[in-house]
Scaffold this active site. Structure first.
Site, PDB file in Angstrom:
ATOM      1  N   TYR A  61       0.853  -1.188   0.000  1.00  0.00           N
ATOM      2  CA  TYR A  61       0.000   0.000   0.000  1.00  0.00           C
ATOM      3  C   TYR A  61       0.891   1.241   0.000  1.00  0.00           C
ATOM      4  O   TYR A  61       1.410   1.672   1.008  1.00  0.00           O
ATOM      5  CB  TYR A  61      -0.916   0.023   1.217  1.00  0.00           C
ATOM      6  CG  TYR A  61      -1.820  -1.175   1.371  1.00  0.00           C
ATOM      7  CD1 TYR A  61      -2.071  -2.046   0.315  1.00  0.00           C
ATOM      8  CD2 TYR A  61      -2.429  -1.445   2.598  1.00  0.00           C
ATOM      9  CE1 TYR A  61      -2.902  -3.143   0.478  1.00  0.00           C
ATOM     10  CE2 TYR A  61      -3.266  -2.534   2.764  1.00  0.00           C
ATOM     11  CZ  TYR A  61      -3.497  -3.382   1.710  1.00  0.00           C
ATOM     12  OH  TYR A  61      -4.311  -4.478   1.882  1.00  0.00           O
ATOM     13  N   LEU A 206     -17.153  -4.198   1.973  1.00  0.00           N
ATOM     14  CA  LEU A 206     -18.247  -3.421   1.384  1.00  0.00           C
ATOM     15  C   LEU A 206     -18.345  -3.624  -0.124  1.00  0.00           C
ATOM     16  O   LEU A 206     -19.082  -2.912  -0.803  1.00  0.00           O
ATOM     17  CB  LEU A 206     -18.078  -1.934   1.703  1.00  0.00           C
ATOM     18  CG  LEU A 206     -17.880  -1.584   3.191  1.00  0.00           C
ATOM     19  CD1 LEU A 206     -17.807  -0.088   3.377  1.00  0.00           C
ATOM     20  CD2 LEU A 206     -18.999  -2.181   4.044  1.00  0.00           C
ATOM     21  N   GLY A 207     -17.588  -4.576  -0.649  1.00  0.00           N
ATOM     22  CA  GLY A 207     -17.659  -4.896  -2.068  1.00  0.00           C
ATOM     23  C   GLY A 207     -16.933  -3.932  -2.984  1.00  0.00           C
ATOM     24  O   GLY A 207     -17.106  -3.996  -4.201  1.00  0.00           O
TER      25      GLY A 207
END
Length: 255
Positions: A61, A206-207
Protein backbone atom coordinates in the site's frame (compact mmCIF):
# COMPACT_ATOMS: atom_id res chain seq x y z
CA UNK A 1 -25.09 -12.17 22.02
CA UNK A 2 -22.57 -11.46 19.28
CA UNK A 3 -19.06 -11.10 20.67
CA UNK A 4 -17.56 -7.63 20.26
CA UNK A 5 -13.98 -8.82 20.67
CA UNK A 6 -11.89 -11.72 19.45
CA UNK A 7 -8.63 -13.04 20.82
CA UNK A 8 -6.20 -13.53 17.99
CA UNK A 9 -3.52 -16.08 18.83
CA UNK A 10 -0.93 -14.86 21.27
CA UNK A 11 -3.35 -12.95 23.45
CA UNK A 12 -4.11 -10.16 20.94
CA UNK A 13 -7.62 -9.21 22.02
CA UNK A 14 -9.12 -6.91 19.39
CA UNK A 15 -12.39 -5.21 18.75
CA UNK A 16 -13.97 -7.09 15.84
CA UNK A 17 -14.60 -3.83 14.00
CA UNK A 18 -11.15 -2.68 12.94
CA UNK A 19 -9.71 -0.45 10.23
CA UNK A 20 -7.97 -1.15 6.93
CA UNK A 21 -5.40 1.45 5.86
CA UNK A 22 -5.14 0.76 2.12
CA UNK A 23 -7.01 3.97 1.21
CA UNK A 24 -4.55 6.14 3.14
CA UNK A 25 -2.41 6.32 0.01
CA UNK A 26 -2.59 8.40 -3.15
CA UNK A 27 -5.20 7.51 -5.74
CA UNK A 28 -5.68 5.88 -8.15
CA UNK A 29 -3.96 2.54 -7.66
CA UNK A 30 -3.11 3.15 -3.97
CA UNK A 31 0.30 4.44 -5.06
CA UNK A 32 2.26 7.21 -3.37
CA UNK A 33 1.75 9.06 -0.07
CA UNK A 34 -1.70 10.11 1.06
CA UNK A 35 -1.98 13.76 -0.06
CA UNK A 36 -3.98 14.86 3.00
CA UNK A 37 -1.45 13.43 5.46
CA UNK A 38 -2.54 15.41 8.54
CA UNK A 39 -6.18 14.54 7.93
CA UNK A 40 -5.16 10.90 7.65
CA UNK A 41 -3.41 11.09 11.00
CA UNK A 42 -6.50 12.67 12.54
CA UNK A 43 -8.69 9.91 11.12
CA UNK A 44 -6.49 7.17 12.57
CA UNK A 45 -6.52 8.82 15.98
CA UNK A 46 -10.28 9.28 15.86
CA UNK A 47 -10.64 5.58 15.07
CA UNK A 48 -8.56 4.71 18.13
CA UNK A 49 -10.65 7.12 20.23
CA UNK A 50 -13.83 5.34 19.11
CA UNK A 51 -12.46 2.00 20.27
CA UNK A 52 -10.86 0.60 17.13
CA UNK A 53 -7.76 -1.26 18.28
CA UNK A 54 -6.90 -3.36 15.21
CA UNK A 55 -5.34 -1.63 12.21
CA UNK A 56 -4.37 -3.51 9.05
CA UNK A 57 -1.84 -2.31 6.48
CA UNK A 58 0.62 -3.76 3.95
CA UNK A 59 3.99 -3.10 2.34
CA UNK A 60 2.30 -2.85 -1.07
CA UNK A 61 0.00 0.00 0.00
CA UNK A 62 1.87 3.02 -1.27
CA UNK A 63 4.18 1.04 -1.22
CA UNK A 64 5.19 1.54 2.42
CA UNK A 65 3.28 4.81 2.81
CA UNK A 66 0.28 3.21 4.53
CA UNK A 67 2.61 1.64 7.10
CA UNK A 68 4.26 5.02 7.62
CA UNK A 69 1.07 6.95 8.24
CA UNK A 70 -0.24 4.24 10.55
CA UNK A 71 3.04 4.26 12.45
CA UNK A 72 3.04 8.01 12.85
CA UNK A 73 -0.63 8.30 13.70
CA UNK A 74 -0.71 5.53 16.27
CA UNK A 75 2.82 5.63 17.67
CA UNK A 76 1.69 6.27 21.26
CA UNK A 77 -1.51 4.19 21.16
CA UNK A 78 -1.99 0.76 22.70
CA UNK A 79 -3.39 -0.87 19.58
CA UNK A 80 -2.69 -4.01 17.54
CA UNK A 81 -0.92 -3.30 14.25
CA UNK A 82 -0.95 -5.76 11.38
CA UNK A 83 0.83 -5.50 8.06
CA UNK A 84 1.58 -7.75 5.11
CA UNK A 85 4.59 -8.60 2.98
CA UNK A 86 5.49 -10.62 -0.07
CA UNK A 87 3.90 -8.21 -2.57
CA UNK A 88 5.49 -5.04 -3.94
CA UNK A 89 4.14 -2.28 -6.17
CA UNK A 90 7.04 -0.63 -8.02
CA UNK A 91 4.69 1.50 -10.12
CA UNK A 92 0.93 2.15 -10.39
CA UNK A 93 -0.96 -0.92 -11.51
CA UNK A 94 2.08 -3.20 -11.39
CA UNK A 95 2.08 -5.94 -8.74
CA UNK A 96 5.16 -8.05 -8.03
CA UNK A 97 4.72 -11.14 -5.84
CA UNK A 98 7.89 -12.25 -4.06
CA UNK A 99 7.71 -14.66 -1.14
CA UNK A 100 11.38 -15.47 -0.87
CA UNK A 101 13.00 -15.57 2.57
CA UNK A 102 15.31 -12.60 2.08
CA UNK A 103 12.55 -10.43 0.63
CA UNK A 104 10.17 -11.13 3.50
CA UNK A 105 12.77 -10.54 6.19
CA UNK A 106 13.82 -7.28 4.55
CA UNK A 107 10.19 -6.15 4.49
CA UNK A 108 9.75 -7.15 8.14
CA UNK A 109 12.73 -4.96 9.07
CA UNK A 110 11.40 -2.00 7.07
CA UNK A 111 7.92 -2.44 8.54
CA UNK A 112 9.37 -2.20 12.05
CA UNK A 113 10.80 1.19 11.12
CA UNK A 114 7.69 2.39 9.27
CA UNK A 115 5.28 1.28 12.00
CA UNK A 116 7.56 2.64 14.73
CA UNK A 117 7.38 -0.57 16.71
CA UNK A 118 9.89 -2.89 18.34
CA UNK A 119 7.73 -5.82 17.28
CA UNK A 120 4.97 -6.18 14.69
CA UNK A 121 1.90 -7.72 16.30
CA UNK A 122 0.74 -9.60 13.20
CA UNK A 123 2.68 -10.01 9.96
CA UNK A 124 0.82 -11.65 7.09
CA UNK A 125 1.98 -13.22 3.83
CA UNK A 126 0.09 -11.03 1.35
CA UNK A 127 -0.04 -13.58 -1.48
CA UNK A 128 1.44 -16.97 -2.16
CA UNK A 129 4.36 -16.65 -4.56
CA UNK A 130 3.92 -19.25 -7.35
CA UNK A 131 7.72 -19.45 -7.59
CA UNK A 132 8.26 -19.99 -3.86
CA UNK A 133 6.64 -22.79 -1.84
CA UNK A 134 4.40 -21.37 0.87
CA UNK A 135 6.36 -23.49 3.34
CA UNK A 136 9.48 -21.46 2.52
CA UNK A 137 7.67 -18.15 3.03
CA UNK A 138 6.13 -19.22 6.33
CA UNK A 139 9.47 -20.56 7.54
CA UNK A 140 10.96 -17.10 6.96
CA UNK A 141 8.21 -15.48 9.02
CA UNK A 142 8.68 -18.12 11.72
CA UNK A 143 12.33 -17.07 11.82
CA UNK A 144 11.29 -13.45 12.40
CA UNK A 145 8.83 -14.62 15.04
CA UNK A 146 11.49 -16.64 16.85
CA UNK A 147 13.82 -13.66 17.15
CA UNK A 148 11.02 -11.35 18.32
CA UNK A 149 10.58 -9.16 15.26
CA UNK A 150 6.96 -10.26 14.77
CA UNK A 151 4.40 -11.59 17.21
CA UNK A 152 2.02 -13.68 15.11
CA UNK A 153 1.94 -14.99 11.54
CA UNK A 154 -1.01 -14.64 9.16
CA UNK A 155 -1.74 -15.50 5.53
CA UNK A 156 -3.82 -13.81 2.86
CA UNK A 157 -5.41 -14.85 -0.43
CA UNK A 158 -5.07 -18.56 0.36
CA UNK A 159 -7.03 -21.73 -0.27
CA UNK A 160 -7.75 -24.24 2.46
CA UNK A 161 -5.01 -26.49 1.08
CA UNK A 162 -2.50 -23.64 1.20
CA UNK A 163 -3.57 -22.81 4.74
CA UNK A 164 -2.98 -26.42 5.77
CA UNK A 165 0.48 -26.32 4.21
CA UNK A 166 1.24 -23.14 6.14
CA UNK A 167 0.00 -24.75 9.35
CA UNK A 168 2.43 -27.62 8.81
CA UNK A 169 5.27 -25.13 9.29
CA UNK A 170 4.05 -22.77 12.03
CA UNK A 171 0.91 -21.72 13.90
CA UNK A 172 -1.22 -19.37 11.81
CA UNK A 173 -3.13 -16.65 13.64
CA UNK A 174 -5.20 -15.17 10.80
CA UNK A 175 -6.46 -15.60 7.27
CA UNK A 176 -7.29 -12.54 5.16
CA UNK A 177 -9.36 -13.31 2.04
CA UNK A 178 -11.98 -11.37 0.12
CA UNK A 179 -15.43 -12.02 1.58
CA UNK A 180 -18.68 -10.06 1.84
CA UNK A 181 -22.44 -10.43 1.47
CA UNK A 182 -22.21 -10.69 -2.33
CA UNK A 183 -18.88 -12.51 -2.64
CA UNK A 184 -18.95 -15.60 -0.47
CA UNK A 185 -16.45 -17.93 -2.14
CA UNK A 186 -14.58 -18.11 1.17
CA UNK A 187 -17.67 -19.19 3.10
CA UNK A 188 -16.30 -22.63 3.89
CA UNK A 189 -12.94 -21.20 4.88
CA UNK A 190 -14.64 -18.94 7.41
CA UNK A 191 -16.03 -21.98 9.21
CA UNK A 192 -12.77 -23.90 8.87
CA UNK A 193 -10.74 -21.11 10.44
CA UNK A 194 -13.31 -20.71 13.21
CA UNK A 195 -12.96 -24.40 14.05
CA UNK A 196 -9.19 -23.96 14.38
CA UNK A 197 -9.26 -20.76 16.43
CA UNK A 198 -7.90 -18.68 13.55
CA UNK A 199 -9.13 -15.13 12.94
CA UNK A 200 -10.76 -14.52 9.56
CA UNK A 201 -10.20 -10.97 8.30
CA UNK A 202 -12.39 -10.31 5.25
CA UNK A 203 -11.07 -7.67 2.90
CA UNK A 204 -13.46 -5.89 0.57
CA UNK A 205 -16.20 -6.04 3.23
CA UNK A 206 -18.25 -3.42 1.38
CA UNK A 207 -17.66 -4.90 -2.07
CA UNK A 208 -15.40 -2.06 -3.25
CA UNK A 209 -12.91 -2.54 -6.05
CA UNK A 210 -9.39 -2.49 -4.54
CA UNK A 211 -8.22 0.15 -7.03
CA UNK A 212 -11.32 2.32 -6.98
CA UNK A 213 -13.13 4.12 -4.19
CA UNK A 214 -16.77 3.62 -3.35
CA UNK A 215 -18.75 0.92 -1.56
CA UNK A 216 -21.09 -1.32 -3.53
CA UNK A 217 -22.94 -2.54 -0.44
CA UNK A 218 -24.81 -0.59 2.22
CA UNK A 219 -21.97 -0.13 4.72
CA UNK A 220 -23.67 -0.65 8.06
CA UNK A 221 -25.75 -3.59 6.86
CA UNK A 222 -22.75 -5.25 5.19
CA UNK A 223 -20.55 -4.84 8.27
CA UNK A 224 -23.29 -6.07 10.61
CA UNK A 225 -23.80 -9.14 8.40
CA UNK A 226 -20.11 -10.01 8.69
CA UNK A 227 -20.02 -9.44 12.44
CA UNK A 228 -22.98 -11.79 12.84
CA UNK A 229 -21.66 -14.35 10.33
CA UNK A 230 -19.00 -15.91 12.57
CA UNK A 231 -17.42 -15.02 15.93
CA UNK A 232 -13.87 -15.20 14.49
CA UNK A 233 -14.45 -12.52 11.84
CA UNK A 234 -12.56 -9.25 12.38
CA UNK A 235 -13.79 -6.65 9.89
CA UNK A 236 -11.46 -3.96 8.49
CA UNK A 237 -13.45 -1.37 6.50
CA UNK A 238 -11.30 1.41 5.11
CA UNK A 239 -12.28 5.03 4.62
CA UNK A 240 -10.72 8.47 4.36
CA UNK A 241 -13.71 10.21 5.96
CA UNK A 242 -14.20 10.60 9.70
CA UNK A 243 -17.95 10.79 9.07
CA UNK A 244 -17.90 7.43 7.29
CA UNK A 245 -15.63 6.02 9.98
CA UNK A 246 -18.19 6.93 12.63
CA UNK A 247 -21.03 5.55 10.51
CA UNK A 248 -19.13 2.28 10.09
CA UNK A 249 -18.57 2.09 13.84
CA UNK A 250 -22.33 2.45 14.34
CA UNK A 251 -22.79 -0.90 12.58
CA UNK A 252 -22.65 -2.39 16.08
CA UNK A 253 -26.13 -0.93 16.60
CA UNK A 254 -27.47 -3.39 13.99
CA UNK A 255 -25.84 -6.46 15.52
Amino acid sequence: MTNRTYEIAGGLTVNRLGYGAMRLTDQPSNFGPYPEWEQGLALLRRAADLGVNFFDSAWAYGPEFADRIVGEGLESRQVVLATKGGVDKPEPGRIVVDGRRDTLLRQVDRALVNLRRDRIDLFQLHRVDPQTPIETSIAALAEAQADGRIGQIGVSNVSRAQLDRALSVAPIASVQNRFNMDEADADGLVDYTASKGIAFIPYGPLGAHPMRQGAKLAPQQALAWLLKRSPNIVVIPGTTSIQHLEENWAAWDLV
